[in-house]
Write a protein that holds these residues in place. Structure first.
Motif, PDB file in Angstrom:
ATOM      1  N   ASN A 113     -27.532 -17.620 -20.056  1.00 32.11           N
ATOM      2  CA  ASN A 113     -27.096 -16.290 -20.456  1.00 32.11           C
ATOM      3  C   ASN A 113     -25.637 -16.277 -20.904  1.00 32.11           C
ATOM      4  OD1 ASN A 113     -27.819 -13.543 -20.812  1.00 32.11           O
ATOM      5  ND2 ASN A 113     -26.769 -12.987 -18.922  1.00 32.11           N
ATOM      6  N   ILE A 114     -24.784 -16.951 -20.163  1.00 32.62           N
ATOM      7  CA  ILE A 114     -23.361 -16.971 -20.524  1.00 32.62           C
ATOM      8  C   ILE A 114     -23.120 -17.859 -21.739  1.00 32.62           C
ATOM      9  CG2 ILE A 114     -21.061 -17.699 -19.771  1.00 32.62           C
ATOM     10  CD1 ILE A 114     -21.864 -16.809 -16.933  1.00 32.62           C
ATOM     11  N   ASN A 115     -23.640 -19.062 -21.733  1.00 31.62           N
ATOM     12  CA  ASN A 115     -23.326 -20.026 -22.783  1.00 31.62           C
ATOM     13  C   ASN A 115     -24.020 -19.731 -24.110  1.00 31.62           C
ATOM     14  OD1 ASN A 115     -21.830 -21.338 -20.836  1.00 31.62           O
ATOM     15  ND2 ASN A 115     -23.368 -22.910 -20.446  1.00 31.62           N
ATOM     16  N   LEU A 116     -25.287 -19.376 -24.057  1.00 29.82           N
ATOM     17  CA  LEU A 116     -26.056 -19.159 -25.283  1.00 29.82           C
ATOM     18  C   LEU A 116     -26.114 -17.687 -25.682  1.00 29.82           C
ATOM     19  CD1 LEU A 116     -27.882 -19.982 -27.596  1.00 29.82           C
ATOM     20  CD2 LEU A 116     -29.798 -20.088 -25.981  1.00 29.82           C
ATOM     21  N   VAL A 117     -26.607 -16.847 -24.791  1.00 29.64           N
ATOM     22  CA  VAL A 117     -26.703 -15.430 -25.120  1.00 29.64           C
ATOM     23  C   VAL A 117     -25.312 -14.845 -25.348  1.00 29.64           C
ATOM     24  CG1 VAL A 117     -27.531 -13.170 -24.356  1.00 29.64           C
ATOM     25  CG2 VAL A 117     -28.857 -15.227 -23.832  1.00 29.64           C
ATOM     26  N   GLY A 118     -24.329 -15.284 -24.563  1.00 31.57           N
ATOM     27  CA  GLY A 118     -22.959 -14.818 -24.753  1.00 31.57           C
ATOM     28  C   GLY A 118     -22.413 -15.204 -26.118  1.00 31.57           C
ATOM     29  N   SER A 119     -22.719 -16.401 -26.581  1.00 28.48           N
ATOM     30  CA  SER A 119     -22.274 -16.832 -27.909  1.00 28.48           C
ATOM     31  C   SER A 119     -22.896 -15.968 -28.995  1.00 28.48           C
ATOM     32  CB  SER A 119     -22.647 -18.304 -28.147  1.00 28.48           C
ATOM     33  OG  SER A 119     -21.967 -19.150 -27.241  1.00 28.48           O
ATOM     34  N   PHE A 120     -24.186 -15.682 -28.853  1.00 27.57           N
ATOM     35  CA  PHE A 120     -24.869 -14.818 -29.820  1.00 27.57           C
ATOM     36  C   PHE A 120     -24.297 -13.403 -29.792  1.00 27.57           C
ATOM     37  CE2 PHE A 120     -28.220 -11.850 -31.043  1.00 27.57           C
ATOM     38  CZ  PHE A 120     -28.626 -12.379 -32.266  1.00 27.57           C
ATOM     39  N   ASN A 121     -24.022 -12.910 -28.598  1.00 25.30           N
ATOM     40  CA  ASN A 121     -23.489 -11.557 -28.444  1.00 25.30           C
ATOM     41  C   ASN A 121     -22.142 -11.414 -29.152  1.00 25.30           C
ATOM     42  OD1 ASN A 121     -23.440  -8.889 -27.401  1.00 25.30           O
ATOM     43  ND2 ASN A 121     -22.236  -9.550 -25.632  1.00 25.30           N
ATOM     44  N   VAL A 122     -21.258 -12.378 -28.948  1.00 25.16           N
ATOM     45  CA  VAL A 122     -19.951 -12.347 -29.609  1.00 25.16           C
ATOM     46  C   VAL A 122     -20.118 -12.449 -31.117  1.00 25.16           C
ATOM     47  CG1 VAL A 122     -17.759 -13.574 -29.901  1.00 25.16           C
ATOM     48  CG2 VAL A 122     -18.729 -13.267 -27.608  1.00 25.16           C
ATOM     49  N   VAL A 178     -26.772 -23.267 -28.676  1.00 26.37           N
ATOM     50  CA  VAL A 178     -25.602 -22.928 -29.497  1.00 26.37           C
ATOM     51  C   VAL A 178     -25.617 -23.744 -30.788  1.00 26.37           C
ATOM     52  CG1 VAL A 178     -23.079 -22.940 -29.617  1.00 26.37           C
ATOM     53  CG2 VAL A 178     -24.219 -22.215 -27.514  1.00 26.37           C
ATOM     54  N   VAL A 179     -25.960 -25.027 -30.675  1.00 26.04           N
ATOM     55  CA  VAL A 179     -26.108 -25.865 -31.868  1.00 26.04           C
ATOM     56  C   VAL A 179     -27.163 -25.266 -32.795  1.00 26.04           C
ATOM     57  CG1 VAL A 179     -26.922 -28.115 -32.700  1.00 26.04           C
ATOM     58  CG2 VAL A 179     -25.317 -27.994 -30.780  1.00 26.04           C
ATOM     59  N   GLY A 180     -28.281 -24.830 -32.218  1.00 27.86           N
ATOM     60  CA  GLY A 180     -29.370 -24.276 -33.011  1.00 27.86           C
ATOM     61  C   GLY A 180     -29.044 -22.957 -33.691  1.00 27.86           C
TER      62      GLY A 180
END
Length: 263
Positions: A113-122, A178-180
Motif C-alpha cells: 500500500n505504501i510503496n506501490l499504491v502510494g506511488s500511484f496516488n502521488v 512501481v517498475v510496472g
C-alpha cells in the motif's frame, strides 16, 4: 526541463534519498514541497534551506493529504512541474516462519500500500495538477511550443524488484509494481507533455542502513562490483536532476547500483 524557478513535490523528503533530492533541487534554484511524516526533520530542513522549501505532513496513501501537498505547491510556488516519490518502507518477513506459520497479511499489505499504491496516488494527483495547468496555458496562448517538456514524475523502485531476496516478498513485489507503472503512465501522459521515469537504487547509505549490523553492511559493500561501497544519496540526487534536465528520458527504469546483482 530546467530546475531553476520550477517547483517539485518530494515525498519522503525529510531524510535519506529524498533529503538529498531536496537539497540538490534547491541548490540548482528550484523550489520544493517536502512531503513526509517526520515533521521535526522536515521543518528543520525547511528552516535550513529557506524560502525555496516548504513542508507538509503527508501520508502518501491518503488522497486528501497528497492533495494538500499539491495545493500547497500551487499556492506557494504557482504550481508544480514534477514530483519525486521517495517515500517507502521495507517489510521483512518470510512466507512461512520456522514453525511453518503463515506470514502476517496486514504487514504484507502495508508494504504494498505504501510503496506501490502510494506511488500511484502521488502520480495521479501531481499529473492532474500539471495537466490542468498545461491545458489552461494552451487555452490562453495558441502559440505554446510543440513537444514542450511540461512535467516529470520520478518514482523510486529498488533492485529488489528484479533481485528479490528471501523475506522480501512485500518489498520486492511492491517495487516490481512501481517498475510496472512506468511505461503505461508514460504512454498515457505523453499527450500532456509529462514524462514518467523510475530509478531502481541498489544498496545506499541511508538511515535505513544504520539499523543493520556492521558485518552485514560490510557484506553488502563487498557484493558491489564497482565502486565497492554503498551508494551515496548524492549520487541518487544527481541522477534525479539529470532526468529532470534530459527531456528524452521517458518511460524507462534506470538501475543505480554499482552493477550489484543479488543472488
Amino acid at each position: 526541463m530546467q530546475i531553476e524557478q520550477h517547483s517539485f513535490l518530494v515525498t519522503g523528503g525529510a531524510s535519506g534519498l529524498g533529503e538529498s533530492v531536496v537539497r540538490a533541487i534547491v541548490a540548482q534554484g528550484g523550489k520544493v514541497v517536502i512531503a513526509d511524516l517526520n515533521e521535526s526533520m522536515g521543518q528543520a530542513l525547511v528552516d535550513e534551506l529557506g524560502d525555496h522549501a516548504r513542508f507538509v505532513r503527508c501520508d502518501v496513501t491518503s488522497g486528501d493529504e497528497v492533495q494538500a501537498a499539491v495545493d500547497m505547491a500551487e499556492k506557494e510556488f504557482g504550481g508544480l512541474q514534477g514530483s519525486i516519490n521517495c517515500a517507502g518502507i521495507a517489510v521483512v518477513q518470510k512466507l512461512l516462519d520456522r514453525d511453518n506459520n503463515p506470514a502476517n497479511l496486514d504487514a504484507f499489505s502495508r508494504g504494498v500500500n505504501i510503496n506501490l499504491v502510494g506511488s500511484f496516488n502521488v502520480a495521479r494527483l501531481v499529473a492532474a495538477s500539471i495537466a490542468k495547468r498545461v491545458a489552461n496555458a494552451n487555452n490562453a496562448d495558441s502559440s505554446v511550443e510543440k513537444n514542450a517538456d511540461n512535467g516529470v514524475i520520478i518514482n523510486t523502485a529498488s533492485i529488489a524488484a528484479f533481485d528479490g531476496q528471501v523475506g522480501q516478498a512485500s518489498y520486492s513485489s511492491s517495487k516490481a509494481g512501481v517498475v510496472g507503472l512506468t511505461l503505461p503512465l508514460a504512454r498515457e501522459l505523453a499527450r500532456h507533455g509529462i514524462r514518467v521515469m523510475t530509478i531502481a537504487p541498489g544498496v545506499f547509505a541511508t538511515p535505513m542502513m544504520d539499523t543493520i549490523p556492521e558485518k552485514a553492511r560490510e557484506q553488502l559493500e563487498a557484493g558491489v562490483p564497482y565502486p565497492k561501497r554503498l551508494g551515496n544519496p548524492n549520487e541518487f540526487a544527481k541522477l534525479v536532476t539529470h532526468i529532470i534536465d534530459n527531456a528524452y528520458l521517458n518511460g524507462e527504469v534506470i538501475r543505480l547500483d554499482g552493477a550489484i546483482r543479488m543472488v
